[in-house]
Scaffold this motif. Structure first.
Motif, PDB file in Angstrom:
ATOM      1  N   LEU A  51     -95.226 -37.806   1.195  1.00 43.62           N
ATOM      2  CA  LEU A  51     -96.169 -37.677   0.090  1.00 43.62           C
ATOM      3  C   LEU A  51     -97.407 -38.509   0.379  1.00 43.62           C
ATOM      4  CD1 LEU A  51     -96.942 -36.926  -2.892  1.00 43.62           C
ATOM      5  CD2 LEU A  51     -95.684 -38.997  -3.584  1.00 43.62           C
ATOM      6  N   VAL A  52     -98.545 -37.847   0.570  1.00 43.83           N
ATOM      7  CA  VAL A  52     -99.789 -38.569   0.837  1.00 43.83           C
ATOM      8  C   VAL A  52    -100.532 -38.757  -0.477  1.00 43.83           C
ATOM      9  CG1 VAL A  52    -101.874 -38.684   2.233  1.00 43.83           C
ATOM     10  CG2 VAL A  52     -99.923 -37.364   3.049  1.00 43.83           C
ATOM     11  N   LEU A  53    -100.838 -39.999  -0.800  1.00 45.44           N
ATOM     12  CA  LEU A  53    -101.564 -40.305  -2.026  1.00 45.44           C
ATOM     13  C   LEU A  53    -103.065 -40.173  -1.778  1.00 45.44           C
ATOM     14  CD1 LEU A  53     -99.494 -43.375  -3.249  1.00 45.44           C
ATOM     15  CD2 LEU A  53     -99.211 -40.961  -3.851  1.00 45.44           C
ATOM     16  N   GLY A  54    -103.726 -39.482  -2.676  1.00 46.46           N
ATOM     17  CA  GLY A  54    -105.120 -39.112  -2.451  1.00 46.46           C
ATOM     18  C   GLY A  54    -106.136 -40.195  -2.766  1.00 46.46           C
ATOM     19  N   THR A  55    -107.282 -40.034  -2.154  1.00 41.64           N
ATOM     20  CA  THR A  55    -108.462 -40.840  -2.443  1.00 41.64           C
ATOM     21  C   THR A  55    -109.673 -40.040  -1.976  1.00 41.64           C
ATOM     22  OG1 THR A  55    -109.496 -43.030  -2.190  1.00 41.64           O
ATOM     23  CG2 THR A  55    -108.483 -42.072  -0.222  1.00 41.64           C
ATOM     24  N   SER A  56    -110.833 -40.446  -2.363  1.00 40.01           N
ATOM     25  CA  SER A  56    -112.035 -39.697  -1.994  1.00 40.01           C
ATOM     26  C   SER A  56    -112.280 -39.737  -0.492  1.00 40.01           C
ATOM     27  CB  SER A  56    -113.243 -40.283  -2.727  1.00 40.01           C
ATOM     28  OG  SER A  56    -114.437 -39.651  -2.298  1.00 40.01           O
ATOM     29  N   ARG A  71    -105.240 -42.889   6.037  1.00 40.76           N
ATOM     30  CA  ARG A  71    -104.069 -42.198   5.486  1.00 40.76           C
ATOM     31  C   ARG A  71    -103.801 -40.902   6.248  1.00 40.76           C
ATOM     32  NH1 ARG A  71    -104.893 -43.145  -1.092  1.00 40.76           N
ATOM     33  NH2 ARG A  71    -105.449 -45.366  -0.859  1.00 40.76           N
ATOM     34  N   MET A  72    -104.856 -40.219   6.652  1.00 40.11           N
ATOM     35  CA  MET A  72    -104.686 -39.012   7.450  1.00 40.11           C
ATOM     36  C   MET A  72    -104.077 -39.354   8.802  1.00 40.11           C
ATOM     37  SD  MET A  72    -105.640 -36.724   5.342  1.00 40.11           S
ATOM     38  CE  MET A  72    -105.008 -37.882   4.115  1.00 40.11           C
ATOM     39  N   ASP A  73    -104.494 -40.463   9.383  1.00 34.54           N
ATOM     40  CA  ASP A  73    -103.908 -40.925  10.656  1.00 34.54           C
ATOM     41  C   ASP A  73    -102.406 -41.140  10.494  1.00 34.54           C
ATOM     42  OD1 ASP A  73    -106.448 -40.951  11.791  1.00 34.54           O
ATOM     43  OD2 ASP A  73    -106.713 -43.121  11.551  1.00 34.54           O
ATOM     44  N   ILE A 146     -97.155 -42.146   1.781  1.00 37.20           N
ATOM     45  CA  ILE A 146     -98.140 -42.512   2.802  1.00 37.20           C
ATOM     46  C   ILE A 146     -99.422 -43.005   2.134  1.00 37.20           C
ATOM     47  CG2 ILE A 146     -99.475 -41.696   4.780  1.00 37.20           C
ATOM     48  CD1 ILE A 146     -97.256 -39.368   4.847  1.00 37.20           C
ATOM     49  N   SER A 147     -99.707 -44.271   2.324  1.00 40.78           N
ATOM     50  CA  SER A 147    -100.946 -44.877   1.825  1.00 40.78           C
ATOM     51  C   SER A 147    -101.043 -46.266   2.456  1.00 40.78           C
ATOM     52  CB  SER A 147    -100.942 -44.965   0.299  1.00 40.78           C
ATOM     53  OG  SER A 147    -102.212 -45.375  -0.180  1.00 40.78           O
ATOM     54  N   ALA A 171    -100.411 -47.008   6.041  1.00 40.61           N
ATOM     55  CA  ALA A 171    -101.591 -46.689   6.829  1.00 40.61           C
ATOM     56  C   ALA A 171    -102.360 -47.981   7.113  1.00 40.61           C
ATOM     57  CB  ALA A 171    -102.484 -45.711   6.060  1.00 40.61           C
ATOM     58  N   LYS A 172    -103.204 -47.934   8.112  1.00 41.38           N
ATOM     59  CA  LYS A 172    -104.048 -49.089   8.423  1.00 41.38           C
ATOM     60  C   LYS A 172    -104.861 -49.475   7.201  1.00 41.38           C
ATOM     61  CE  LYS A 172    -107.742 -50.590  11.570  1.00 41.38           C
ATOM     62  NZ  LYS A 172    -108.639 -50.179  12.686  1.00 41.38           N
ATOM     63  N   ASP A 173    -104.971 -50.759   6.948  1.00 38.36           N
ATOM     64  CA  ASP A 173    -105.725 -51.234   5.792  1.00 38.36           C
ATOM     65  C   ASP A 173    -107.191 -51.441   6.169  1.00 38.36           C
ATOM     66  OD1 ASP A 173    -106.241 -51.997   3.216  1.00 38.36           O
ATOM     67  OD2 ASP A 173    -104.756 -53.600   3.169  1.00 38.36           O
ATOM     68  N   VAL A 174    -108.003 -51.597   5.158  1.00 37.55           N
ATOM     69  CA  VAL A 174    -109.425 -51.835   5.337  1.00 37.55           C
ATOM     70  C   VAL A 174    -109.674 -53.334   5.364  1.00 37.55           C
ATOM     71  CG1 VAL A 174    -111.703 -51.505   4.283  1.00 37.55           C
ATOM     72  CG2 VAL A 174    -110.018 -49.653   4.240  1.00 37.55           C
TER      73      VAL A 174
END
Length: 213
Positions: A51-56, A71-73, A146-147, A171-174
């Motif tokens: 389950l991929v959680l969305g963002t812009s 997240r796509m990675d 996935i986030s 996913a990799k963080d910012v």
């Protein structure tokens, strides 16, 4: 004067209680999800669905949103590793010109993931909605979320409270400085988790069941 002093004391007590609750909420969520979120693929079980959680896809400045692409990675890595067979992309499609699920689907297909393996949830307006709908609409009682780590911890905790077996692939963080606003907002979001659970808040939208074979 005495009234002002008493009022100030009450305000200070309320602020202190609020701070304590924020710290407690953050600790509780991290403690209960510590063994369920990871950036190490080998530590994850195999599940039917991710389950991929969305963002812009883009920032307000018009540039690429690193949270989205990281997240796509992670979704690509998880799928191509064989840990999952299908992907639910769940996000906001509240207006005609804004469609997080389709944006995610487009990128994942460009990366070689078959369109037939991707299911779109257009009503993932909030993390709670995405987590619960994966069970109630898509029929998944266990899955990998996935986030970024901070988001996965909250999502997995919500899943646990909704009788869902969920794991988080981080996913990799910012960069902390770049993501300062997001990280600060997360503390308040974790407080709201307990508000929603206490009052039994449900997803905003229902819908027809979607079968994932």
């Amino acid at each position: 004067m005495r009234f002002l002093k008493n009022t100030l004391k009450i305000v200070l007590v309320l602020l202190a209680l609020g701070f304590i609750f924020i710290v407690w909420a953050n600790y509780t969520i991290e403690y209960n999800t510590e063994d369920y979120v990871t950036e190490n693929l080998s530590k994850l079980p195999s599940e039917k669905v991710g389950l991929v959680l969305g963002t812009s896809k883009t920032l307000k400045s018009g540039g690429k949103n690193p949270y989205f692409y990281y997240r796509m990675d992670a979704a690509e890595e998880l799928y191509k590793s064989g840990k999952i067979t299908y992907i639910i992309v769940s996000g906001d499609n509240s207006t005609k010109d804004y469609n997080e699920p389709e944006d995610m689907q487009t990128v994942l297909v460009e990366r070689g993931i078959p369109k037939s393996k991707i299911f779109l949830d257009f009503a993932g307006l909030r993390t709670l909605d995405s987590v619960v709908r994966a069970k109630e609409i898509f029929g998944q009682k266990s899955y990998i979320i996935i986030s970024q780590r901070f988001h996965n911890e909250r999502a997995v905790f919500l899943a646990q409270k909704k009788d869902i077996t969920a794991y988080g692939y981080n996913a990799k963080d910012v960069d902390k400085k770049a993501g300062l606003t997001t990280n600060l907002r997360e503390y308040l979001a974790r407080v709201k988790v307990f508000w929603d659970l206490f009052f039994g808040v449900d997803p905003k939208f229902g819908g027809s069941k979607v079968v994932i074979l």
